[in-house]
Design a protein around this motif. Structure first.
Motif, PDB file in Angstrom:
ATOM      1  N   ALA A 197       0.825  -1.205   0.000  1.00 16.69           N
ATOM      2  CA  ALA A 197       0.000   0.000   0.000  1.00 16.69           C
ATOM      3  C   ALA A 197       0.861   1.259   0.000  1.00 16.69           C
ATOM      4  CB  ALA A 197      -0.930  -0.002   1.215  1.00 16.69           C
ATOM      5  N   VAL A 198       1.946   1.248   0.780  1.00 15.19           N
ATOM      6  CA  VAL A 198       2.853   2.402   0.810  1.00 15.19           C
ATOM      7  C   VAL A 198       3.487   2.618  -0.556  1.00 15.19           C
ATOM      8  CG1 VAL A 198       5.031   3.251   1.761  1.00 15.19           C
ATOM      9  CG2 VAL A 198       3.311   2.249   3.278  1.00 15.19           C
ATOM     10  N   GLN A 199       3.923   1.551  -1.194  1.00 14.32           N
ATOM     11  CA  GLN A 199       4.550   1.679  -2.513  1.00 14.32           C
ATOM     12  C   GLN A 199       3.565   2.224  -3.543  1.00 14.32           C
ATOM     13  OE1 GLN A 199       6.725  -1.640  -4.039  1.00 14.32           O
ATOM     14  NE2 GLN A 199       7.825  -2.023  -2.143  1.00 14.32           N
ATOM     15  N   TYR A 200       2.331   1.710  -3.536  1.00 12.04           N
ATOM     16  CA  TYR A 200       1.346   2.187  -4.495  1.00 12.04           C
ATOM     17  C   TYR A 200       1.066   3.667  -4.298  1.00 12.04           C
ATOM     18  CZ  TYR A 200      -2.894   2.342  -7.357  1.00 12.04           C
ATOM     19  OH  TYR A 200      -3.828   2.658  -8.319  1.00 12.04           O
ATOM     20  N   HIS A 201       0.913   4.061  -3.048  1.00 11.60           N
ATOM     21  CA  HIS A 201       0.651   5.467  -2.738  1.00 11.60           C
ATOM     22  C   HIS A 201       1.792   6.349  -3.230  1.00 11.60           C
ATOM     23  CE1 HIS A 201      -0.001   9.097  -0.257  1.00 11.60           C
ATOM     24  NE2 HIS A 201      -1.266   8.714  -0.247  1.00 11.60           N
ATOM     25  N   SER A 202       3.023   5.918  -2.991  1.00 16.27           N
ATOM     26  CA  SER A 202       4.172   6.742  -3.391  1.00 16.27           C
ATOM     27  C   SER A 202       4.321   6.799  -4.909  1.00 16.27           C
ATOM     28  CB  SER A 202       5.454   6.211  -2.749  1.00 16.27           C
ATOM     29  OG  SER A 202       5.770   4.921  -3.260  1.00 16.27           O
ATOM     30  N   LYS A 203       3.967   5.711  -5.605  1.00 18.73           N
ATOM     31  CA  LYS A 203       4.091   5.694  -7.063  1.00 18.73           C
ATOM     32  C   LYS A 203       3.095   6.636  -7.735  1.00 18.73           C
ATOM     33  CE  LYS A 203       7.197   2.341  -7.909  1.00 18.73           C
ATOM     34  NZ  LYS A 203       8.270   2.301  -8.918  1.00 18.73           N
ATOM     35  N   LEU A 204       2.021   6.943  -7.050  1.00 18.44           N
ATOM     36  CA  LEU A 204       1.028   7.847  -7.627  1.00 18.44           C
ATOM     37  C   LEU A 204       1.412   9.311  -7.462  1.00 18.44           C
ATOM     38  CD1 LEU A 204      -2.304   6.139  -6.476  1.00 18.44           C
ATOM     39  CD2 LEU A 204      -1.164   5.988  -8.695  1.00 18.44           C
ATOM     40  N   TYR A 205       2.546   9.581  -6.833  1.00 12.50           N
ATOM     41  CA  TYR A 205       3.021  10.951  -6.609  1.00 12.50           C
ATOM     42  C   TYR A 205       1.940  11.803  -5.958  1.00 12.50           C
ATOM     43  CZ  TYR A 205       6.119   9.240 -10.293  1.00 12.50           C
ATOM     44  OH  TYR A 205       6.962   8.493 -11.062  1.00 12.50           O
TER      45      TYR A 205
END
Length: 511
Positions: free
Chosen positions: A485-493
């Motif tokens: 979830a953290v990675q997905y959130h960060s990838k969305l800028y």
């Protein structure tokens, strides 16, 4: 797609009237799923013919060289292959946008200038010889063909594989009731490689390769088209000739598909030989990839840098389709008798099995972009999630219809407690959490065992998929959901979602 997200869209179409003649004729199960996401399932099925049998290649003696099973339902829940007439498809899409108050289709508008000014795009177009109109847009997408005006404004260069062949395309409407079996096949005859396929309901298409020394203009005549159709039993008495045109098959793609507030899609971004039927399919994949990212940027939920993943993801994925098309072309476009004999012997000896006789190319996986880093099952990262049926609210439906649009965290089993610690971040990233299982009380019931088999075969406990249904990351254990979830959130800028919530306008400039 952007209109369905609620954005104001103006489509500038160069031609004053819809183009009435056939062009693209094939789409696969993934593209059926894209049409489904537009809410057009019934309309598309009404104008298309699913393939009931094989796509077969034969040599001059009529022996099968390869037999590719195109029958049945593909992993996306649609027919593996369907054929259609492009004017009917475009009529369907035009009718859909006519009912959308936030989308305007402006025909007879020739774009003459596109100026990315940093904060917006100044667009100038001519409506006739005496009227020039200027307007301003947040973004411009050039779906404007192989000679793309928008691509030139972006200054994008192209990679060219140097694969060039001229073919005469002949579209017909048979007036008799002849049955075509198989529905689609390829004559691999060095005397004249020929394609014989459906052109959609009640239509047939022939494609004849131009031979060395044959004049291009002389080939592209009505008289020559009838001469080439005659051995196939097609005459003016039993067939109406709808169109004939010589196309130059090419294989190239732009090195940059977006820059600033400009982007390109479809033929503006890539061209490929038609042997795999992936030209229009690739353009619709472009639209599906770009639209959900533009939606986030336009709503202020992601920074503009998110759009850069459009080029990196689609360019790599697209090169698979081009490589496959070129390799198929190398098998088909053989004019030397000795080479054809060697090819025929090799393919017949292998039992016409496509897994043994066709060149192996890389799997269609997204390039670097909005996908997970190292914690996931890497072989699934950037691949398309299947769409098997589920039981939902007392009826069986395909996954996307049951869940609706948007990103998903799909958990195998009826216990979503592993996602509880990340539920706030998932929700802020627009991710819906659902459970699928055969037993217990999941959100969606796997009535036919298809989902359970997919999860077990791939060793997956849960999978996070993006709005375009490509896999962000798949996990073998639910214990890593928080990190995913953290990675997905960060990838969305992502940043403050209240920064910019105005309804923007996006232009599609079609030439």
């Amino acid at each position: 797609m952007l209109g369905l997200h609620g954005h104001d869209v103006l489509i500038l179409e160069r031609w004053p009237e819809p183009y009435p003649l056939p062009r693209a004729v094939h789409f696969d199960d993934e593209i059926g799923r894209v049409f489904q996401a537009m809410g057009l399932s019934d309309e598309i099925k009404a104008i298309s013919d699913p393939v009931p049998d094989f796509y077969e290649w034969r040599n001059a003696a009529g022996e099968a060289l390869v037999r590719i099973d195109w029958s049945g339902t593909g992993p996306c829940g649609w027919p593996t292959a369907s054929f259609f007439s492009q004017p009917e498809l475009e009529k369907t899409l035009a009718a859909a946008v006519e009912h959308m108050p936030n989308v305007e289709l402006h025909r007879g508008a020739t774009v003459v200038d596109v100026d990315d000014r940093g904060t917006d795009v100044k667009v100038t177009f001519d409506e006739d010889e005496h009227q020039t109109t200027t307007l301003y847009s947040r973004f411009v997408v050039g779906c404007d063909g192989a000679n793309s005006f928008v691509r030139d404004r972006m200054g994008a260069s192209s990679h060219d594989l140097g694969f060039f062949f001229d073919w005469l395309i002949v579209d017909t409407i048979p007036l008799d009731q002849q049955e075509w079996s198989p529905m689609n096949w390829q004559l691999c005859d060095p005397a004249r490689p020929t394609t014989v396929v459906s052109g959609g309901p009640r239509r047939r298409r022939w494609e004849f390769m131009r031979l060395p020394g044959e004049d291009r203009e002389g080939l592209n005549t009505t008289e020559r088209a009838w001469e080439l159709l005659q051995p196939w039993g097609r005459t003016p008495e039993n067939t109406r000739l709808e169109r004939h045109a010589v196309y130059s098959f090419a294989a190239r793609w732009a090195d940059q598909w977006n820059s600033g507030r400009l982007a390109i899609a479809g033929d503006a971004a890539h061209l490929m030989p038609p042997f795999a039927g992936q030209g229009m399919c690739s353009g619709l994949r472009d639209a599906a990839n770009l639209s959900w990212k533009l939606d986030r940027v336009l709503r202020g939920k992601s920074e503009r840098a998110l759009l850069d993943s459009y080029t990196s993801e689609r360019s790599i994925h697209l090169q698979h389709a081009i490589a496959m098309s070129v390799e198929l072309g190398k098998v088909i476009c053989v004019l030397d008798d000795a080479q054809a004999t060697e090819r025929d012997q090799r393919m017949i000896a292998a039992g016409a099995d496509p897994r043994r006789v066709l060149p192996v190319t890389a799997l269609p996986v997204l390039g670097p972009g909005v996908t997970a880093d190292v914690i996931d099952i890497t072989r699934l990262r950037g691949t398309l999630l299947p769409q098997f049926p589920v039981m939902h609210e007392g009826r069986v439906d395909l996954l996307d219809n049951a869940t609706g649009p948007g990103a998903l965290l799909v958990i195998h089993g009826d216990d979503a407690s592993a996602a509880n610690t990340s539920i706030d971040m998932l929700q802020r990233s627009g991710v819906q959490v659902i459970t699928i299982d055969e037993v217990g009380e999941p959100d969606l019931v796997d009535q036919n065992h298809y989902w359970t088999e997919w999860f077990n075969d791939n060793g997956v406990a849960c999978v996070l998929v993006r709005p375009d249904r490509y896999v962000f990351g798949a996990l073998a254990s639910g214990s890593d959901i928080a990190q995913l979830a953290v990675q997905y959130h960060s990838k969305l800028y992502s940043f403050d979602e209240t920064t910019d919530t105005s309804k923007p306008q996006t232009i599609s400039a079609s030439r």
